[in-house]
Motif scaffolding. Structure first.
Motif, PDB file in Angstrom:
ATOM      1  N   ASP A   7       0.791  -1.257  -0.082  1.00  0.00           N
ATOM      2  CA  ASP A   7      -0.188   0.097   0.122  1.00  0.00           C
ATOM      3  C   ASP A   7       0.836   1.132  -0.060  1.00  0.00           C
ATOM      4  N   SER A   8       2.130   1.252   0.247  1.00  0.00           N
ATOM      5  CA  SER A   8       2.806   2.284   0.371  1.00  0.00           C
ATOM      6  C   SER A   8       3.144   3.042  -0.791  1.00  0.00           C
ATOM      7  N   ALA A   9       3.046   4.425  -0.821  1.00  0.00           N
ATOM      8  CA  ALA A   9       3.361   5.204  -2.169  1.00  0.00           C
ATOM      9  C   ALA A   9       4.747   5.355  -2.296  1.00  0.00           C
ATOM     10  N   ARG A  10       5.398   5.188  -1.026  1.00  0.00           N
ATOM     11  CA  ARG A  10       6.997   5.507  -0.989  1.00  0.00           C
ATOM     12  C   ARG A  10       7.908   4.610  -1.517  1.00  0.00           C
ATOM     13  N   ARG A  11       7.371   3.192  -1.730  1.00  0.00           N
ATOM     14  CA  ARG A  11       8.277   2.129  -1.887  1.00  0.00           C
ATOM     15  C   ARG A  11       8.145   1.861  -3.502  1.00  0.00           C
ATOM     16  N   SER A  12       9.270   1.607  -4.132  1.00  0.00           N
ATOM     17  CA  SER A  12       9.355   1.323  -5.698  1.00  0.00           C
ATOM     18  C   SER A  12       8.796  -0.243  -5.917  1.00  0.00           C
ATOM     19  N   SER A  13       8.006  -0.176  -6.872  1.00  0.00           N
ATOM     20  CA  SER A  13       7.615  -1.352  -7.526  1.00  0.00           C
ATOM     21  C   SER A  13       8.621  -1.760  -8.813  1.00  0.00           C
ATOM     22  N   GLU A  14       9.826  -1.344  -8.870  1.00  0.00           N
ATOM     23  CA  GLU A  14      10.686  -1.722  -9.740  1.00  0.00           C
ATOM     24  C   GLU A  14      11.337  -2.930  -9.023  1.00  0.00           C
ATOM     25  N   GLY A  36      17.103  -2.437   6.036  1.00  0.00           N
ATOM     26  CA  GLY A  36      16.782  -0.921   5.725  1.00  0.00           C
ATOM     27  C   GLY A  36      17.371  -0.598   4.249  1.00  0.00           C
ATOM     28  N   GLU A  37      17.768  -1.861   3.611  1.00  0.00           N
ATOM     29  CA  GLU A  37      18.643  -1.939   2.394  1.00  0.00           C
ATOM     30  C   GLU A  37      17.678  -2.061   1.025  1.00  0.00           C
ATOM     31  N   HIS A  38      16.363  -2.401   1.293  1.00  0.00           N
ATOM     32  CA  HIS A  38      15.481  -2.766   0.162  1.00  0.00           C
ATOM     33  C   HIS A  38      14.105  -1.685   0.562  1.00  0.00           C
ATOM     34  N   ASN A  39      14.219  -1.112  -0.471  1.00  0.00           N
ATOM     35  CA  ASN A  39      12.980  -0.075  -0.627  1.00  0.00           C
ATOM     36  C   ASN A  39      11.767  -0.479  -1.628  1.00  0.00           C
ATOM     37  N   GLY A  40      12.083  -1.719  -2.262  1.00  0.00           N
ATOM     38  CA  GLY A  40      11.019  -2.301  -3.029  1.00  0.00           C
ATOM     39  C   GLY A  40       9.777  -3.004  -2.389  1.00  0.00           C
ATOM     40  N   LEU A  41       9.199  -3.872  -3.176  1.00  0.00           N
ATOM     41  CA  LEU A  41       8.187  -4.768  -2.687  1.00  0.00           C
ATOM     42  C   LEU A  41       8.754  -6.014  -2.222  1.00  0.00           C
TER      43      LEU A  41
END
Lengths: 202, 202
Positions: free
Chosen positions: A77-84, A102-107
């Motif tokens: 649901d987070s808009a700040r996480r990358s779907s790439e 804290g290394e992964h900002n994707g899904l």
């Protein structure tokens, strides 16, 4: 011993990682603390299994939604996480192990296990077809395979690479900074962090 | 993490001897096993605190008696146990530690702690007056002080010796084969067994 004490010790000792002596110590402590403490604990555990479900998209743990709403999770649901970038893990609990770095900002994508032909676990028994779907829908550019470092985990990584690389998706595997056989959800965050940074092409 | 998961981990980690990682592992396992497992565990713990009481005579753990009957325990009720020897312990759980050695065929007496003037715990806060009564009633010939090997445990032993020796009762202390500070209910049965055999006059 009173039969209720024997039964309680057995029930506690059946929990993972708790030996008989630890179970006895816990039972004696609960007798001392009495009904309010036991009621609090029972309530917390009952709510745990009643309210915690898995996300309909990625399989991560999430709280049950209001009636009628579709089950999703804070990651999806987070808009700040990358779907790439999609991080693939075996179990829902592994999500927290990776997230803590804290290394992964994707899904995320929870497989529900790893390929194990001898145990009858093939791609259809896991969320592998669904992974291909999600990668397409999300137009993901990289899939990070964070399955536990084991023979089956590595084989699952290669399967994912064979499945997704033809479509131009980058497929990486977390580095084996972790010892073979060590479980992801018990490893030090620092070690997982390093293995994410040093991930290698498949 | 879902708030119910956080709450469950906190409740589990509050149990003695369980760290945060073990608590997480237990919580994840319970989610996997679901409501039936949690209900069984909750029921066992609820029955534990509801049904386990302490013997009105010696203070050992025992199952609650039928309504209207007086609370006694299998030790006090046994015709095969000698009332000539009373083993004094700090806590109800210590009874099992001594019983497992098979060295003591007498009765028990749970003090509920040890003398600790700095914490305001004098003879009246413990079952010491009651010990004098029971020794008289039972016409016991020996009192074995099996309090934990600590400064307070030793002081309590000397208090009991001063209280009972004038009446001609033999008062002994289990040998300090146990390291100072080690807890009785966690010691090896063999070590407790040796310390019972090598008990010394006070």
């Amino acid at each position: 011993m009173p039969p209720e004490l024997v039964a309680a010790i057995e029930a506690i000792a059946a929990l993972p990682g708790i030996g008989r002596r630890s179970a006895m110590r816990i039972a004696f402590e609960l007798i001392k603390q009495g009904a309010p403490r036991v009621n609090n604990l029972s309530r917390a555990l009952t709510q745990l299994v009643a309210a915690v479900e898995t996300c309909a998209r990625c399989g991560a743990y999430t709280s049950a939604p209001p009636a009628g709403e579709r089950q999703t999770c804070p990651y999806c649901d987070s808009a700040r996480r990358s779907s790439e970038s999609l991080c693939v893990v075996e179990n829902p609990s592994d999500v927290y192990a990776v997230e803590n770095t804290g290394e992964h900002n994707g899904l995320y994508h929870v497989l529900g296990g790893v390929l194990s032909p001898l145990d009858g676990i093939g791609p259809e028994e896991l969320q592998l077809p669904r992974l291909a779907e999600r990668v397409k829908t999300l137009a993901a550019k990289e899939v990070i395979v964070a399955a536990n470092p084991s023979v089956e985990g590595n084989a699952t990584g290669h399967y994912i690479a064979d499945m997704l690389k033809p479509a131009g998706v980058r497929v990486t595997r977390i580095a084996t900074g972790l010892a073979l056989g060590q479980m992801l959800d018990f490893a030090e965050t620092q070690a997982i962090s390093q293995s994410l940074k040093a991930r290698v092409e498949l």
